[in-house]
Design a protein around this motif. Structure first.
Motif, mmCIF file in Angstrom:
data_model
loop_
_atom_site.group_PDB
_atom_site.id
_atom_site.type_symbol
_atom_site.label_atom_id
_atom_site.label_comp_id
_atom_site.label_asym_id
_atom_site.label_seq_id
_atom_site.Cartn_x
_atom_site.Cartn_y
_atom_site.Cartn_z
ATOM 1 N N THR A 166 0.842 -1.205 0.000
ATOM 2 C CA THR A 166 0.000 0.000 0.000
ATOM 3 C C THR A 166 0.871 1.248 0.000
ATOM 4 N N HIS A 167 0.298 2.322 -0.489
ATOM 5 C CA HIS A 167 1.000 3.604 -0.536
ATOM 6 C C HIS A 167 -0.035 4.708 -0.498
ATOM 7 N N GLN A 168 0.314 5.808 0.176
ATOM 8 C CA GLN A 168 -0.572 6.965 0.197
ATOM 9 C C GLN A 168 0.241 8.233 0.350
ATOM 10 N N ASP A 169 -0.028 9.219 -0.506
ATOM 11 C CA ASP A 169 0.531 10.551 -0.323
ATOM 12 C C ASP A 169 -0.548 11.557 -0.684
ATOM 13 N N GLU A 170 -0.189 12.809 -0.861
ATOM 14 C CA GLU A 170 -1.197 13.839 -1.083
ATOM 15 C C GLU A 170 -1.873 13.742 -2.447
ATOM 16 N N ALA A 173 -2.938 7.352 -3.968
ATOM 17 C CA ALA A 173 -2.914 6.227 -3.035
ATOM 18 C C ALA A 173 -3.179 4.962 -3.847
ATOM 19 N N TYR A 174 -2.587 3.841 -3.401
ATOM 20 C CA TYR A 174 -2.885 2.598 -4.099
ATOM 21 C C TYR A 174 -2.872 1.414 -3.146
ATOM 22 N N TYR A 202 -11.049 12.320 -5.349
ATOM 23 C CA TYR A 202 -10.172 11.267 -5.852
ATOM 24 C C TYR A 202 -10.903 10.412 -6.889
ATOM 25 N N ARG A 204 -10.968 6.859 -8.829
ATOM 26 C CA ARG A 204 -10.524 5.480 -8.598
ATOM 27 C C ARG A 204 -10.445 4.751 -9.935
#
Length: 260
Positions: A166-170, A173-174, A202, A204
């Protein structure tokens, strides 16, 4: 992530690809090429880059004064690459080709062909790999070099395996879920991305990518069958040999100056 091998899969990813690949070691790929050329005693002027994606490595090649053919199956990736390179190198000698590398066709021969960023793992079968090698051989001048890398079977099975990332920034995200098929020795990456729009909401979308493991012995045999001379096989951006737990294998081969 990797360079585009599937036009549909990368269509929506092209706009955020550079953001996701911000930490990719393009400078190290460039250094691998420079070291191989130096050890082989060659100074290429014309280079083809297979699976060029959004042109990040292309810019390094241009900075070395090379004329470049950037080849990718995704027109969307090439569109991003062209815009990016035009901003940084407006007068650069670069030619963009939207092609399946299994059907590679260049208008003139080049001095070196690069196929980095595990592009070949996106080719689904041995026949496809061998077709790539045959076309690359024809695309090279006598004495020309072919440099490639692949994720090793170890990385496909043990690092990706059946893992989730997982990854999230401003901005992005994934959720990335990998599923390994031991019989096929292949991994599927199921990727759900959430990309921020200008209105702050966002969007998707979903991507599905498949990477096939190839054994070094098979690749070595197929390169030899295509007519290439082996220069080196190294691991993980080093000059060291590939070990059981190496994650990326680099091959450097050369088209003979005199063909049999």
């Amino acid at each position: 992530m990797s360079n585009s091998k599937n036009n549909t899969s990368y269509r929506r990813l092209a706009d955020v690809y550079d953001h996701l690949m911000a930490d990719a070691p393009y400078d190290q790929w460039m250094q691998v090429a420079v070291e191989v050329w130096r050890h082989a005693g060659v100074r290429p002027a014309r280079v083809a880059e297979l699976g060029c994606g959004t042109g990040s490595l292309t810019r390094y090649l241009l900075e070395h004064g090379l004329e470049v053919w950037g080849v990718d199956l995704s027109a969307d990736m090439l569109h991003v690459a062209k815009e990016k390179v035009e901003r940084s190198h407006p007068d650069a000698p670069v030619h963009w080709l939207c092609q399946d590398i299994r059907e590679l066709t260049l208008r003139s021969q080049v001095d070196s062909v690069l196929c980095f960023c595990d592009t070949l793992n996106y080719i689904p079968d041995a026949d496809g790999i061998q077709r790539v090698f045959a076309h690359v051989y024809e695309a090279l001048v006598p004495g020309g070099t072919f440099l490639l890398d692949v994720h090793t079977p170890y990385k496909i099975a043990e690092v990706f395996g059946n893992e989730s990332f997982t990854h999230q920034d401003e901005e992005v995200a994934y959720i990335w879920e990998s599923t390994y098929d031991p019989e096929a020795e292949a991994v599927e990456h199921d990727l759900t991305l959430f990309v921020q729009e200008q209105n702050g909401l966002y969007r998707r979308f979903h991507e599905l990518h498949r990477q096939q493991a190839y054994h070094l012995a098979d690749l070595t045999d197929w390169l030899a069958a295509a007519g290439f001379e082996l220069l080196s096989i190294t691991a993980d951006f080093t000059r060291q040999p590939v070990e059981a737990d190496s994650e990326r294998a680099f091959f450097a081969v050369r088209k003979p100056v005199r063909e049999d």
